[in-house]
Design a protein around this motif. Structure first.
Motif, short mmCIF file in Angstrom:
data_model
loop_
_atom_site.label_atom_id
_atom_site.label_comp_id
_atom_site.label_asym_id
_atom_site.label_seq_id
_atom_site.Cartn_x
_atom_site.Cartn_y
_atom_site.Cartn_z
N ASP A 135 0.83 -1.20 0.00
CA ASP A 135 0.00 0.00 0.00
C ASP A 135 0.87 1.26 0.00
OD1 ASP A 135 0.71 0.35 2.69
OD2 ASP A 135 -1.31 0.96 3.27
N GLY A 194 -4.55 6.60 5.81
CA GLY A 194 -4.95 5.20 5.93
C GLY A 194 -4.44 4.38 4.76
N PHE A 213 -3.02 -9.83 9.18
CA PHE A 213 -2.36 -8.96 8.21
C PHE A 213 -0.98 -8.67 8.81
CE2 PHE A 213 -2.94 -4.11 7.03
CZ PHE A 213 -1.63 -4.01 6.61
N ASN A 271 -1.76 -6.98 12.26
CA ASN A 271 -3.12 -6.47 12.38
C ASN A 271 -4.04 -7.69 12.36
OD1 ASN A 271 -2.63 -3.53 12.20
ND2 ASN A 271 -1.84 -4.09 10.20
N ARG A 328 -7.01 -8.01 11.07
CA ARG A 328 -8.02 -7.68 10.07
C ARG A 328 -7.33 -7.62 8.73
NH1 ARG A 328 -6.08 -2.68 8.90
NH2 ARG A 328 -4.85 -1.75 10.54
N GLY A 388 -6.26 -5.28 5.36
CA GLY A 388 -5.83 -3.89 5.20
C GLY A 388 -6.77 -3.12 4.27
N ASP A 389 -6.72 -1.82 4.40
CA ASP A 389 -7.50 -0.96 3.52
C ASP A 389 -6.56 0.13 3.02
OD1 ASP A 389 -9.43 0.50 2.23
OD2 ASP A 389 -10.74 0.72 3.96
N PRO A 390 -6.25 0.23 1.75
CA PRO A 390 -6.97 -0.31 0.60
C PRO A 390 -6.44 -1.63 0.03
CG PRO A 390 -5.39 1.29 -0.17
CD PRO A 390 -5.20 1.19 1.32
N GLU A 391 -5.60 -2.35 0.75
CA GLU A 391 -5.06 -3.58 0.18
C GLU A 391 -6.18 -4.56 -0.20
OE1 GLU A 391 -3.88 -2.10 2.94
OE2 GLU A 391 -1.79 -2.64 3.34
#
Ligand code: AMP
Ligand code: GLY
Length: 467
Positions: A217, A231, A274, A290, A292, A294-297
């Protein structure tokens, strides 16, 4: 199977989009979701901090599986809340218990875990107000720059990287003095790792694991990786420098010991991990865990999974992940994020968004659909634009094209699509290589507009040199 996804950002949009394509799906719900998810899932009103509201949504909608997008409900014990409730305990749950979520919820816990299980990471010292002098001594053993991390969750802002020792000492004092509230009552001081970062994603049932496509990212707001941290302004998958030899090191030295460590420590873990990694001259080191995606992955990763994610999630929840096999597309994905002017600082909300018609509903656009056979999971080539049933394409993959528009921070206001967050929309395009995927993503992004819209124009450029 009825599925409830918790969250409302681009990550949850991508999870919902992918799960919507599953043959195993009955009804899909998102809480609270966003205008994008409403085109292929039912959005349920509610605050995901409110566990009782989640309970009600699960019971009212006969939910068989809950998939948790962000970390906070997990760190706050949502899984434990389900386990303790007779009516909820049989619901399949994707996300770890509060003890597993400590991997993200406490940097100190994560460092101790890595040390205990021989997982490569930067040298560190955890400091509290009563051990500040030792913290100063540890700082003096390090070379600049200095990395200081608030132990607890700090909305992605708890990491400081400072160049000189006087500033590092001052920052340490400020953090321990409450700069990030309770989150920085403990501070992890870390050796600086020099290299290039990537994000590795694993789905686990606590015993076996499945490695999802890796991604990279782009965290900084400005082109050339300059300016403030965000982010995430874009992502690419695959990551060209994560070749077979590198990924074997990651699996042998990091993924396998992580899963074995969880089991050894008696931490039940069903869900995504993650792993934020630094590639230091070909050697992988863990920067962070993490609990959860990832965002935007996720917006890039989901488009490259050809197999049925819901089937994998079900297997993980039932402890039989070892019998599942992921199928990953050979195509490359590039995601570009459009943000609202001012982000990551203060920004306006409620700005009208103009989307071309071809992006309505499920968001598909592109001139040349003939990406490669197999991309829609049925083995057929998707050539036509479609805004219809997202499941028309079989059990996985693209919904009829090679570009997907994921909503992040959008809302409907008086029948009008408007911005409601800093990161507003994410465009993901697939193509045979990263260069053409990036070109396609930018071509599609140029069709979208809103007042103050900003996006980076250099996503994927830095990794081209590894091709
Ligand atoms: P974290 O919240 O731990 O992911 O840290 C945020 C960002 O700070 C990471 O994505 C890295 O870019 C950077 N970072 C964190 N730890 C280190 C480190 N030890 N060395 C170099 N950069 C780091
Ligand atoms: N893109 C980084 C994250 O989701 O934490």
């Amino acid at each position: 199977m009825n599925v409830l996804i918790l969250g409302s950002g681009g990550r949850e949009s991508a999870l919902a989009w992918k799960i919507a394509g599953s043959k195993k799906l009955g009804k899909l719900f998102c809480m609270p979701g966003n205008p994008g998810t409403s085109s292929f899932a039912v959005n349920v009103d509610g605050n995901i901090k409110d566990f009782d509201a989640i309970r009600k949504a699960v019971i009212d909608n006969d939910i068989d599986m809950v998939v948790v997008g962000p970390e906070e409900p997990l760190v706050n014990g949502l899984r434990d809340y389900f386990a303790a409730d007779m009516e909820l305990s049989s619901v399949m749950f994707i996300g770890p218990s509060a003890s597993g979520a400590e991997l993200e919820g406490s940097k100190d816990f994560a460092k101790d875990f890595m040390t205990a299980h021989g997982i490569p990471t930067a040298a560190h010292f955890t400091c509290t107000a009563s051990t500040m002098e030792e913290g100063f001594s540890f700082l003096s053993t390090l070379k600049p720059p200095y990395v200081l991390k608030a132990d607890g969750l700090a909305a992605g802002k708890g990491v400081l990287i400072v160049d000189d020792i006087a500033q590092a000492r001052k920052s340490l004092e400020e953090m321990l003095g409450g700069k990030f509230g309770e989150a920085s009552s403990k501070v992890v001081i870390e050796e600086y790792l020099s290299g290039i970062e990537l994000s590795v994603f694993v789905l686990t049932d606590g015993k076996s694991y499945m490695i999802l496509p890796e991604a990279k990212d782009y965290k900084r707001i400005g082109e050339g990786d300059t300016g403030l941290n965000t982010g995430g302004m874009g992502a690419v998958s695959p990551v060209p420098f994560a070749d077979g030899a590198f990924m074997k090191k990651v699996e042998d030295r990091i993924i396998r010991p992580t899963i074995a460590g969880l089991e050894k420590d008696g931490i039940e873990y069903t869900g995504f991990i993650f792993i934020g990694l630094m590639n230091c001259s070909g050697e992988p080191y863990v920067i962070e865990y993490n609990v959860r995606m990832g965002d935007p992955e996720t917006e890039a990763v989901m488009t490259r999974i050809d197999s049925d994610l819901l089937s994998h999630l079900e297997a993980a929840a039932c402890g039989r992940l070892s019998s599942e096999k992921i199928s990953i597309s050979s195509l490359s994905a590039v995601t570009v994020v459009a943000v609202s002017g001012g982000y990551p600082g203060p920004y306006r909300k409620g700005i009208g968004i103009s989307l071309p018609e071809c992006f309505d509903a499920v968001h598909v656009h592109g001139e040349d659909r003939a990406v490669e056979s197999g991309s829609c999971g049925t083995g057929s080539v998707c050539r036509k634009e479609t805004t219809g049933n997202p499941r028309a394409c079989g059990n996985a993959g693209l919904v009829g094209g090679n570009t997907v528009l994921f909503h992040s921070g959008t809302a409907m206001e008086n029948g009008r699509l408007v911005t409601s967050g800093g990161r507003v929309l994410a465009v993901t395009s697939l193509s045979r290589d990263l260069k053409s995927a990036a070109a396609r993503a930018y071509e599609n992004m140029s069709l979208i507009s809103f007042d103050g819209m900003y996006y980076r124009h250099d996503i994927a450029e830095d990794v081209m040199k590894y091709l």
